[in-house]
Motif scaffolding. Structure first.
Motif, short mmCIF file in Angstrom:
data_model
loop_
_atom_site.label_atom_id
_atom_site.label_comp_id
_atom_site.label_asym_id
_atom_site.label_seq_id
_atom_site.Cartn_x
_atom_site.Cartn_y
_atom_site.Cartn_z
N LYS A 33 0.82 -1.22 0.00
CA LYS A 33 0.00 0.00 0.00
C LYS A 33 0.86 1.27 0.00
CE LYS A 33 -1.98 -1.33 3.83
NZ LYS A 33 -1.37 -2.67 3.94
N THR A 34 1.81 1.30 0.95
CA THR A 34 2.64 2.50 1.06
C THR A 34 3.50 2.67 -0.19
OG1 THR A 34 2.61 2.11 3.43
CG2 THR A 34 4.22 3.69 2.63
N SER A 35 3.97 1.56 -0.72
CA SER A 35 4.80 1.62 -1.93
C SER A 35 4.01 2.17 -3.10
CB SER A 35 5.33 0.24 -2.28
OG SER A 35 6.00 -0.32 -1.19
N VAL A 36 2.77 1.74 -3.24
CA VAL A 36 1.99 2.18 -4.40
C VAL A 36 1.65 3.67 -4.28
CG1 VAL A 36 -0.41 1.65 -3.77
CG2 VAL A 36 0.34 1.32 -6.08
N LEU A 37 1.43 4.13 -3.09
CA LEU A 37 1.16 5.57 -2.91
C LEU A 37 2.39 6.38 -3.31
CD1 LEU A 37 -0.83 5.69 0.44
CD2 LEU A 37 -1.65 6.14 -1.86
N THR A 38 3.54 5.84 -2.99
CA THR A 38 4.79 6.50 -3.35
C THR A 38 4.93 6.60 -4.86
OG1 THR A 38 5.76 5.53 -1.39
CG2 THR A 38 7.29 6.35 -3.03
N SER A 39 4.72 5.46 -5.52
CA SER A 39 4.85 5.44 -6.98
C SER A 39 3.75 6.28 -7.64
CB SER A 39 4.78 4.01 -7.50
OG SER A 39 5.86 3.26 -7.01
N MET A 40 2.62 6.39 -6.95
CA MET A 40 1.50 7.18 -7.48
C MET A 40 1.93 8.63 -7.68
SD MET A 40 -2.19 7.60 -5.63
CE MET A 40 -2.64 5.89 -5.64
N TYR A 41 2.59 9.16 -6.70
CA TYR A 41 3.01 10.56 -6.79
C TYR A 41 4.06 10.71 -7.88
CZ TYR A 41 4.71 15.14 -5.40
OH TYR A 41 5.09 16.45 -5.40
N TYR A 42 4.95 9.76 -7.95
CA TYR A 42 6.02 9.76 -8.94
C TYR A 42 5.43 9.79 -10.36
CZ TYR A 42 10.45 7.93 -10.94
OH TYR A 42 11.61 7.74 -11.65
N ILE A 238 -2.23 -2.25 -10.66
CA ILE A 238 -1.07 -1.35 -10.71
C ILE A 238 0.23 -2.16 -10.66
CG2 ILE A 238 0.20 0.39 -9.37
CD1 ILE A 238 -2.39 1.64 -8.64
N PHE A 239 1.19 -1.67 -11.43
CA PHE A 239 2.49 -2.32 -11.46
C PHE A 239 3.47 -1.37 -10.78
CE2 PHE A 239 -0.30 -3.26 -14.96
CZ PHE A 239 -0.43 -4.63 -14.85
N THR A 240 3.57 -1.51 -9.48
CA THR A 240 4.31 -0.53 -8.66
C THR A 240 5.77 -0.43 -9.05
OG1 THR A 240 2.88 -1.18 -6.84
CG2 THR A 240 4.81 0.11 -6.27
N LEU A 241 6.38 -1.57 -9.37
CA LEU A 241 7.81 -1.55 -9.66
C LEU A 241 8.08 -1.69 -11.15
CD1 LEU A 241 8.84 -3.84 -6.67
CD2 LEU A 241 9.11 -1.36 -6.84
N GLY A 242 7.20 -2.37 -11.86
CA GLY A 242 7.30 -2.46 -13.32
C GLY A 242 8.18 -3.59 -13.80
N GLU A 243 9.41 -3.70 -13.27
CA GLU A 243 10.31 -4.70 -13.81
C GLU A 243 10.80 -5.70 -12.77
OE1 GLU A 243 13.09 -2.57 -16.38
OE2 GLU A 243 11.49 -2.27 -17.86
N ILE A 244 9.98 -5.90 -11.75
CA ILE A 244 10.22 -7.00 -10.81
C ILE A 244 8.95 -7.83 -10.80
CG2 ILE A 244 10.42 -7.62 -8.36
CD1 ILE A 244 12.38 -5.34 -8.01
#
Ligand SMILES: Nc1nc2c(ncn2[C@@H]2O[C@H](COP(=O)(O)OP(=O)(O)OP(=O)(O)O)[C@@H](O)[C@H]2O)c(=O)[nH]1
Ligand SMILES: [Mg+2]
Length: 358
Positions: A33-42, A238-244
């Protein structure tokens, strides 16, 4: 009188009453959850570069995000072991984190607030009333789902991780005839593997069958729960990291998954992830989509309610605030212009119901 209270009183009314869109982030412990919020802003920052709109993290939030983005990028250092281990009884985040943003038109001083509360996985069980209260005020709820636990071994480990039944009961206890209209986003995470294997439709079908009871409740066709027609529900992977990508649950030499049992629940001990290609990089994909959906949902609500003069729940407060800042109209016109950026059918996206609302 303490100086803080005095300053509070001196604030201009318009500043105090600035409209704020609220979002509840919920889902199991460690689901991302926290990771996706981070990537969301990015992602959102990048996406808005092309428009007249902007989103700015407030102080505090900015620092948290900077630290978290670095953590995610660090996962791409070659010597890193990318696993996800069950840590019985130890939650990743123990406190609620509030992320605050200002969202508005770049060339004019028109801003509204976006506030996201990121609840630790166990909160639904340990502090249900706090979560319920915030849901009541929220325009949208993001329910994060751990996709490998949902998909692998025919969903054997889903209940242990995603607690689908607990979540369904929780929603039933939370939403009722008093609730305002809401957008519920079911967000499968860690699904890079299934995207690469062209299986995102299958992920969608699995979410639909596993969360059927929740979907039926939210749709409430016969208005048994008093929420018929109030909820729009979308599936937004959502693909938070994309390449993992997910690789496997760790197994013994006989090929059986190492399991950990807690009460009736049975978890795989370790999930092993792998880079999806040599030279893999942090490439979040679709993280901005929940915000697109939120903005479209709120702007459509705003349009509709302005015409109908409906006044219930959060909408009442919301409309009142908007009356104080009539120039918000311009902002929503701009939002609707870019709402075509919403993904509606690719890579597992679908609107379960509430088509006209999003
Ligand atoms: N492989 C993989 N790992 C991820 C992904 N997102 C997050 N993680 C990792 O999973 C772990 C948990 O992520 P968090 O974002 O802290 O999870 P959370 O849902 O906020 O957890 P709680 O706050 O404890 O409920 C961290 O080590 C992350 O680096 C993802 O998309 N793929
Ligand atoms: Mg967290």
């Amino acid at each position: 009188m303490p100086i803080k209270d005095l300053l509070g009183k001196l604030k201009k009314p318009a500043e105090q009453e600035k409209p704020v869109m609220k979002v509840t982030m919920m889902g199991a412990r460690g689901v991302g959850k926290t990771s996706v919020l981070t990537s969301m802003y990015y992602n959102m920052n990048k996406a808005m570069n092309k428009t007249n709109l902007h989103i700015v993290a407030k102080e505090g939030t900015k620092q948290i995000l900077a630290g978290k983005v670095q953590n995610l990028k660090d996962m791409f250092f070659d010597d890193n072991d990318i696993t996800d281990e069950v840590q019985s009884g130890i939650a990743g985040d123990k406190t609620v984190t509030t992320f605050e943003f200002d969202f508005g038109l770049t060339l004019k001083d028109i801003n509204i607030g976006i506030e996201l509360k990121d609840f630790p996985g166990e909160y639904v069980l340990s502090e249900p009333d706090i979560v319920k209260e915030y849901i009541d005020e929220s325009n949208a709820i993001i329910l994060a789902i751990d996709t490998p636990h949902l998909m692998e071994y025919d969903g054997k480990y889903n209940e242990a991780k995603n607690r689908t039944k607990v979540i369904t009961e929780f929603f039933k206890e939370t939403l009722n005839s008093e609730s305002g209209e809401k957008l519920v986003m079911l967000v499968p995470l860690k699904c890079e593997k299934y995207l690469l294997e062209n299986r995102m439709d299958e992920v969608g079908e699995r979410v639909k069958s596993t969360y059927l009871e929740l979907l039926k409740f939210l749709r409430d066709r016969d208005n048994k729960y008093g929420i018929e027609g109030k909820i729009a529900c979308v599936l937004a992977p959502i693909f938070t990291l994309g390449e993992i990508k997910f690789d496997k649950f760790e197994c013994n030499e006989n090929g059986n998954v190492y399991e950990v049992k807690t009460g009736d629940l049975c978890f795989p001990q370790k999930a092993i992830y792998a880079y999806s290609k040599p030279g893999a990089e942090y490439k979040p994909k679709y993280c901005e989509q929940p915000l697109y959906y939120l903005l479209t949902f709120v702007s459509k609500q705003y349009d509709k309610l302005k015409k109908e003069n409906v006044n219930v729940g959060w909408v009442k407060k919301f409309i009142k605030m908007f009356r104080l800042t009539p120039e918000i109209n311009e902002l929503f016109v701009e939002v609707q212009k870019f709402s075509f950026e919403k993904n509606q059918s690719e890579d597992g996206y679908r609107i379960f119901f509430g088509q006209g609302k999003v």
